[in-house]
Design a protein around this motif. Structure first.
Motif, PDB file in Angstrom:
ATOM      1  N   GLY A  18       0.787  -1.225   0.000  1.00 19.30           N
ATOM      2  CA  GLY A  18       0.000   0.000   0.000  1.00 19.30           C
ATOM      3  C   GLY A  18       0.816   1.270   0.000  1.00 19.30           C
ATOM      4  N   VAL A  19       2.130   1.183   0.198  1.00 16.31           N
ATOM      5  CA  VAL A  19       2.978   2.386   0.195  1.00 16.31           C
ATOM      6  C   VAL A  19       3.147   2.870  -1.245  1.00 16.31           C
ATOM      7  N   PRO A  20       2.825   4.116  -1.542  1.00 17.54           N
ATOM      8  CA  PRO A  20       2.948   4.616  -2.918  1.00 17.54           C
ATOM      9  C   PRO A  20       4.411   4.763  -3.335  1.00 17.54           C
ATOM     10  N   MET A  21       4.629   4.796  -4.630  1.00 18.18           N
ATOM     11  CA  MET A  21       5.975   4.919  -5.187  1.00 18.18           C
ATOM     12  C   MET A  21       5.895   5.796  -6.442  1.00 18.18           C
ATOM     13  N   ALA A  22       7.033   6.324  -6.830  1.00 14.20           N
ATOM     14  CA  ALA A  22       7.089   7.216  -7.997  1.00 14.20           C
ATOM     15  C   ALA A  22       8.327   6.895  -8.809  1.00 14.20           C
ATOM     16  N   VAL A  23       8.178   6.956 -10.116  1.00 11.45           N
ATOM     17  CA  VAL A  23       9.277   6.728 -11.051  1.00 11.45           C
ATOM     18  C   VAL A  23       9.314   7.929 -11.997  1.00 11.45           C
ATOM     19  N   ARG A  24      10.507   8.528 -12.111  1.00 15.98           N
ATOM     20  CA  ARG A  24      10.634   9.712 -12.961  1.00 15.98           C
ATOM     21  C   ARG A  24      11.910   9.619 -13.783  1.00 15.98           C
ATOM     22  N   LEU A  25      11.819   9.985 -15.042  1.00 13.60           N
ATOM     23  CA  LEU A  25      12.957  10.008 -15.952  1.00 13.60           C
ATOM     24  C   LEU A  25      13.017  11.396 -16.588  1.00 13.60           C
ATOM     25  N   ALA A  26      14.147  12.063 -16.447  1.00 12.02           N
ATOM     26  CA  ALA A  26      14.252  13.439 -16.927  1.00 12.02           C
ATOM     27  C   ALA A  26      15.681  13.725 -17.357  1.00 12.02           C
TER      28      ALA A  26
END
Length: 414
Positions: free
Chosen positions: A335-343
């Motif tokens: 249930g812990v949210p996560m984020a993936v970002r490519l920049a």
């Protein structure tokens, strides 16, 4: 090197020119003075011939310079001048040269029936130095031209040496970056060509060794296939279904591990590849999103629409992304949210994976250390992938207290 060589030539040329031009300048001044004094002496002798004759006044006028004739009776002919000690000395019958106001005076004597007459010719300072200034300026210009010419020639010579050396440096950097096809051009001085030959020989030797390594890896895969097949047959011969399934799963895991080792060794031997980071990350996030949905995790994804080429092969980058996302699932509650970002990044491309979990333990950054029962190689795989592309990996605490992993990947073509 070009600058130092130019300075060395300029200093050496300047010293040589000073040693040559200074005596030449002094010689030019002496020649000018001697010429002026010789002309004055000739004029004095011309007037001396007319002393005691009616033509004396005419001779003084035709001399073309300031001339004074001191007669024995105390009278003078020509310009006015004082009877100095030099005039008295010349009256004894000697030729005298002495300094005078505004120049130099040449004194010579001539015998007359009444006694000794003295002819005085004044040489102005302007005549003594006539043409000297122009000659010195010409010598100075010549000296500067020679210095500039020497610097230009030294720069061309230095360029002929430094250009091959710069080429050797570029080739060495390409070899260090994994481009084993890089070869140095044979140019420049014999010593530089010798170094280029040695570098090319070294590159060829490295290429041969890596080719031999690839062959060894291929042999290893064939040698391991037979014992693994035997283990699988032994597992299938077990009567207990649970024991058979357990052993077969271990054999499958061993086979996958061996395949991974062989694939990784082949990848390192074959050199560094490239891929579209956006496409690879998008595909791996889609794969892990199924598990995230089952665990009730919210996944935030930020990827560029355009292709993002990086200096990492697709398989390596997939393994890196799997390791980072796998760590999130392994070390954070469901249930812990996560984020993936490519920049884009100053050094290439930035891949960020962060979560809102309890944070990270600094000990997990060490190879082989894990807090969740895994092998502990996930972050090390990601770190090696980043460093192989010329980037790096950093782990920090995210804005919400969770773990934030930043992977910098070098751009393709570096």
């Amino acid at each position: 090197m070009r600058r130092w060589l130019a300075l060395l030539v300029a200093a050496t040329t300047s010293l040589v020119l000073i040693a040559l031009l200074v005596p030449m300048a002094l010689l030019i001044r002496a020649v000018a003075e001697n010429g002026a004094m010789s002309r004055a002496t000739a004029a004095a002798e011309y007037v001396a011939v007319a002393v005691g004759t009616p033509d004396l006044t005419l001779a003084v006028q035709q001399a073309g310079r300031p001339v004074t004739v001191f007669l024995p009776g105390g009278g003078t002919v020509g310009g006015q001048a004082p009877r100095s000690d030099a005039v008295l000395l010349a009256a004894t019958g000697r030729s005298v040269t002495a300094a005078a106001p505004g120049g130099r005076e040449v004194l010579t004597s001539a015998q007359t029936p009444e006694g000794t007459a003295v002819i005085r010719v004044l040489v102005p300072d302007a005549e003594l130095t006539k043409g000297v200034r122009e000659a010195w300026l010409a010598l100075l210009g010549l000296g500067l031209a020679l210095v500039v010419l020497g610097i230009v020639l030294a720069d061309r010579l230095a360029l002929a040496v430094t250009r091959p050396v710069d080429g050797l440096a570029r080739v060495s950097h390409r070899l260090a970056g994994g481009d084993l096809s890089a070869r140095a051009e044979l140019g420049g001085p014999p010593e530089v060509r010798s170094v280029a030959l040695a570098l090319n020989h070294l590159a060829g030797r490295i290429d041969d060794l890596l080719a031999a390594e690839r062959e060894s890896v291929a042999d290893l895969s064939h040698r391991l296939r037979t014992p693994l097949t035997g283990l699988r047959l032994d597992a299938e011969a077990l009567r207990d279904p649970e024991e058979r399934a357990r052993v077969q799963s271990r054999v499958d895991a061993l086979q996958r591990a061996v395949s991974t080792v062989i694939t990784d060794a082949r990848r390192r031997s074959a050199g560094r590849g490239t891929c579209d980071a956006a496409a690879v990350v998008r595909e791996r996030v889609r794969f892990w999103s199924v598990l995230a949905e089952d665990q009730g995790r919210e996944v935030s994804v930020s990827l560029p629409d355009a292709a993002v080429p990086v200096a990492v092969g697709a398989e390596e980058l997939s393994a890196c992304v799997d390791a980072l996302l796998g760590n999130v699932f392994a070390h954070t509650p469901e249930g812990v949210p996560m984020a993936v970002r490519l920049a884009p990044h100053d050094a290439g491309v930035l891949l960020v994976v962060e979560d809102s979990g309890p944070g990270f333990d600094a000990a997990l950054l060490e190879r082989g250390t894990s807090g969740g029962g895994s092998t502990g190689l996930g972050l090390d795989i990601a770190r090696r992938t980043a460093e192989s592309s010329g980037g790096g990996l950093t782990v920090s605490t995210g804005p919400e207290g969770g773990t934030r992993v930043e992977v910098v990947l070098g751009p393709a073509g570096t």
